[in-house]
Design an enzyme around this catalytic site. Structure first.
Site, PDB file in Angstrom:
ATOM      1  N   LYS A   1     -25.037 -27.080 -48.927  1.00 52.39           N
ATOM      2  CA  LYS A   1     -25.578 -26.451 -47.634  1.00 52.39           C
ATOM      3  C   LYS A   1     -26.867 -25.704 -48.558  1.00 52.39           C
ATOM      4  CE  LYS A   1     -26.765 -23.191 -46.241  1.00 52.39           C
ATOM      5  NZ  LYS A   1     -27.602 -21.982 -45.877  1.00 52.39           N
TER       6      LYS A   1
ATOM      7  N   GLU B   1     -19.476 -16.053 -55.118  1.00 50.49           N
ATOM      8  CA  GLU B   1     -20.457 -14.821 -56.542  1.00 50.49           C
ATOM      9  C   GLU B   1     -21.140 -14.181 -55.440  1.00 50.49           C
ATOM     10  OE1 GLU B   1     -23.070 -13.520 -58.062  1.00 50.49           O
ATOM     11  OE2 GLU B   1     -23.971 -15.478 -58.542  1.00 50.49           O
TER      12      GLU B   1
ATOM     13  N   CYS C   1     -29.130 -12.269 -58.696  1.00 48.99           N
ATOM     14  CA  CYS C   1     -28.107 -11.209 -58.627  1.00 48.99           C
ATOM     15  C   CYS C   1     -27.375 -10.288 -60.340  1.00 48.99           C
ATOM     16  CB  CYS C   1     -26.869 -11.784 -57.791  1.00 48.99           C
ATOM     17  SG  CYS C   1     -26.212 -13.510 -59.640  1.00 48.99           S
TER      18      CYS C   1
ATOM     19  N   GLU D   1     -29.152  -3.421 -54.254  1.00 51.79           N
ATOM     20  CA  GLU D   1     -29.709  -4.422 -54.935  1.00 51.79           C
ATOM     21  C   GLU D   1     -31.345  -5.044 -54.460  1.00 51.79           C
ATOM     22  OE1 GLU D   1     -28.148  -8.619 -57.171  1.00 51.79           O
ATOM     23  OE2 GLU D   1     -27.416  -8.080 -54.472  1.00 51.79           O
TER      24      GLU D   1
END
Length: 488
Positions: A183, A259, A293, A390
């Protein structure tokens, strides 16, 4: 829009990829994929539904036993041919990545090289799956340990590396003998659909890999994860969404690889080579426009060198050209969409409003497109959201520290532990800090650390499991113990 795009689009399947071919969504619905540099529609893609989930799972299960029993060398050859084809089509993939996601073409070409390497790496790992045979210590038989494919897997991939995040999951799954349904992000489904077609061109049997683009990720992913034949989910994305998927995975006790988010520290100690440290900080912060990331989220600099380092960093980042990724000279492309740009702007505005100093940038740029100026900000008050969330954009947040212990404590003062970086020259300090940093990956005097041959993964709330390296294929293998009687 580059003139070559029309020719490229003609090669991209725009339907759901099921049973080795492109097909419309069962509902007939589509959704638009937009170019973040212009806001223009690139293509209308099939909007998959739960009915398409059923079709994808049925075709995967129909070929699962045959694919699992396929000799490892044959699986390896398919992956190697896929590597060759992705490499051969690198210009097409790179342009598609740039148009969907926004990064400069030069960086997209780098992603193609990196992403293709997972296919080559796992083609080699496919023939190295092993177990062991030992005599039981009691002497009453033999212990046979084998590795077997976990079965049907779901991969949920993000928009920031639309090729590499696919190959990093698909490569080991296919090498292990698993079937997989992907997906992709609704922002960047075109690259994944072209990759699925490339696998078919490489000889992957129909049904082994399916791709379901959708705007209704909640229902589609929920249906996939609760299907009784699903065995594993691999997800790259935010910790918030990862926690939801972990809760859903518990219903059927699915194997998981997660992750998740990061808050990577980049430490510069007073014995660092500042030229190298600035180069490393630019790479760690501005690669992919900061939309990674592993991007350096907090630049932590020892106070005795902080002003010199920050001045140099601001000069470098402030000089970076911003524009559409296909234009020559562009160093920073657009943010993937307006929603992400507004979130980045809010983080900078909050810090500046509380007294932080913007050294360069600090504002959204006029459109069309979702652009934000490359930014350096320092003197940031403790507790500012930009230090805990983040950033995922071209904003370098600089914070000072006094002693080595202070720097390490700041680096570890987060719920996350994915990537980290530090610059120093004293070998004893390098050994101490590398040991004390709480992260799954530590870069020493280097700002780019990802490598298909190395395990990629974090600790704490940055995730579970590893991708890449010899560890990566193990995420798709079950361990079976067979107790044999004594030989006669």
């Amino acid at each position: 829009m580059p003139a070559a795009f029309d020719d490229l689009l003609a090669t991209v399947p725009l339907g759901a990829w099921i049973n080795g071919r492109s097909r419309p969504a069962s509902s007939g619905a589509t959704f638009d994929v937009r170019n973040p540099a212009t806001g223009d529609v690139l293509a209308a893609v099939a909007d998959s539904t739960v009915d398409d989930v059923t079709a994808a799972i049925d075709t995967a299960n129909a070929v699962a036993d045959e694919w699992a029993a396929t000799p490892p060398r044959v699986r390896a050859d398919v992956l190697r041919r896929a590597f060759d084809l992705v490499t051969e089509r690198r210009d097409q993939f790179a342009l598609l990545i740039t148009l969907e996601m926004g990064k400069p073409v030069a960086e997209s070409l780098g992603e193609v090289t990196y992403g293709a390497e997972f296919l080559r790496w796992f083609s080699e790992e496919a023939v190295r799956i092993n177990g062991r045979v030992t005599t039981a210590p009691s002497g009453n038989g033999q212990i046979v340990v084998t590795k077997e494919p976990v079965g049907l897997c779901l991969a949920v991939t993000p928009w920031n590396f639309p090729l590499a995040m696919g190959t990093r999951k698909i490569g080991p799954a296919l090498a292990a003998g698993c079937t997989m349904i992907v997906k992709p992000s609704e922002d960047t489904p075109l690259t994944m659909l072209l990759l699925a077609k490339t696998f078919a061109d490489a000889g992957l049997p129909a049904g082994v890999l399916s791709v379901l683009p959708t705007m209704n990720a909640v229902d589609v992913v929920d249906s996939l994860m609760h299907h009784p034949t699903m065995r594993k989910v691999s997800f790259t994305g935010s910790t918030q969404v990862g926690k939801i998927l972990l809760a859903q995975a518990s219903d059927q006790v699915l194997r998981t690889s997660m992750e998740l988010g990061g808050n990577a520290p980049f430490l510069v100690f007073d014995d660092a080579d500042l030229d190298a440290a600035v180069d490393g900080a630019v790479a760690a912060k501005m690669r992919n426009g900061g939309e990674a990331c592993t991007a350096a989220n907090r630049i932590l600099v020892q106070n005795s060198v902080r002003e010199e380092f920050t001045s140099r960093l601001a000069a470098r980042i402030g000089a970076m050209d911003v524009g559409p990724g296909w234009e020559e000279g562009t160093a920073v492309g657009p943010i993937v969409n307006d929603r992400q740009r507004e979130r980045i702007a809010a983080l900078v505005d909050e810090a500046a409003g509380n007294g932080a100093r913007v050294r360069t940038g600090g504002a959204s740029l006029d459109g069309p497109g979702s652009f934000y100026a490359p930014t350096v900000i320092d003197n940031i008050p403790a507790g500012s959201a930009i230090l805990t969330e983040e950033i995922f954009g071209p904003v370098a947040a600089v914070v000072g520290f006094e002693t080595e212990d202070d720097g390490v404590a700041l680096a570890n003062s987060t719920d996350y532990g994915l990537a980290s970086y530090f610059y120093a020259t004293d070998i004893a300090r390098i050994q101490r800090v590398a040991r004390r940093i709480q992260a799954g990956m530590v870069g020493v005097n280097r700002g780019v650390i990802s490598d298909p041959a190395a395990p990629f993964g974090g600790i704490k709330q940055s995730g579970l499991g590893s991708e890449g390296g010899s560890e990566g294929i193990g995420e798709y293998l079950d361990t079976k113990y067979v107790a044999l009687p004594p030989s006669v």
